[in-house]
Design a protein around this motif. Sequence first.
Motif, mmCIF file in Angstrom:
data_model
loop_
_atom_site.group_PDB
_atom_site.id
_atom_site.type_symbol
_atom_site.label_atom_id
_atom_site.label_comp_id
_atom_site.label_asym_id
_atom_site.label_seq_id
_atom_site.Cartn_x
_atom_site.Cartn_y
_atom_site.Cartn_z
ATOM 1 N N GLN A 137 0.747 -1.240 0.051
ATOM 2 C CA GLN A 137 0.072 0.079 0.039
ATOM 3 C C GLN A 137 0.671 1.202 0.151
ATOM 4 N N ALA A 141 1.512 4.173 -3.123
ATOM 5 C CA ALA A 141 1.102 5.527 -2.823
ATOM 6 C C ALA A 141 2.191 6.450 -3.544
ATOM 7 N N LEU A 144 1.168 9.113 -6.006
ATOM 8 C CA LEU A 144 0.428 10.234 -5.587
ATOM 9 C C LEU A 144 1.315 11.180 -5.276
ATOM 10 N N LYS A 159 -6.372 8.882 -5.936
ATOM 11 C CA LYS A 159 -6.678 9.010 -4.531
ATOM 12 C C LYS A 159 -8.008 8.269 -4.030
ATOM 13 N N HIS A 162 -6.621 4.568 -3.346
ATOM 14 C CA HIS A 162 -5.659 4.637 -2.357
ATOM 15 C C HIS A 162 -6.312 4.658 -0.904
ATOM 16 N N SER A 165 -8.264 1.208 -0.578
ATOM 17 C CA SER A 165 -7.204 -0.048 0.081
ATOM 18 C C SER A 165 -6.417 0.374 1.194
ATOM 19 N N GLY A 166 -6.369 1.650 1.409
ATOM 20 C CA GLY A 166 -5.937 1.915 2.901
ATOM 21 C C GLY A 166 -6.886 1.660 3.975
#
Length: 225
Positions: A137, A141, A144, A159, A162, A165-166
């Motif tokens: 993860q 990122a 980004l 975003k 992200h 999944s975050g």
Amino acid sequence: MVQNNRESDGEPRVYGYSRRASAVLTHFICVGFSVFIALLSRPGSSLFSWHPFFMTLAFSFFMTEAILLFSPHGSPNKGFPHKAKGRVHWILQGLCVSCAALGLAAISYNKHLNGKAHFASWHGLLGLLTVCVVALQSLAAVPLIYHSLAKGWSLAKLKRYHAASGLVTYLLGSVSLLLGLCSAWFTASIGGYAWYLSALCPAVSALVVMNQVSSAYMAKKRLQS
């Protein structure tokens, strides 16, 4: 002009107050729970002691604070520009991955020295999966920050993926912590009401983070519709 006790986006003020209180409470929970586990494990007293210490620091403190950084109600850096928040978020996530890797290394080497089976429990298996997922993860990122690495992908879409999944990663970490509270080491040290109070810490933090992420993207949908 009277707003009928509602904020500018049409949401009742009581919701805003409750979310602010929840975010502040979560800050106290992630710090208090991390300190509690540190006092209980006494890092340095044994090789195993580093495992609960680093894992709690990773998923209860660093990862929680990394997400709360973007909370509109409880961010400690509310006045910072979004780009600066992104950099701090990335640093906190880097610390999370480092602590998780150290915690995994500590328990793996401890089991090796004691001739015990590796990843023989749900806690061990899910913990290994969580460490792998949080590392991936964090690597995912990078575009980004350096958007030129993701040609053909819009920043808004990156975003969104992200954040989704975050959230899944954070929930995996929370469940791993809860399973760790069911371990022989923890239940031998803490029982009764203290155990349930301990279990509430990652559970409450997970609920607040879920609400923050889902509310942020629901608000964006309302603005776009």
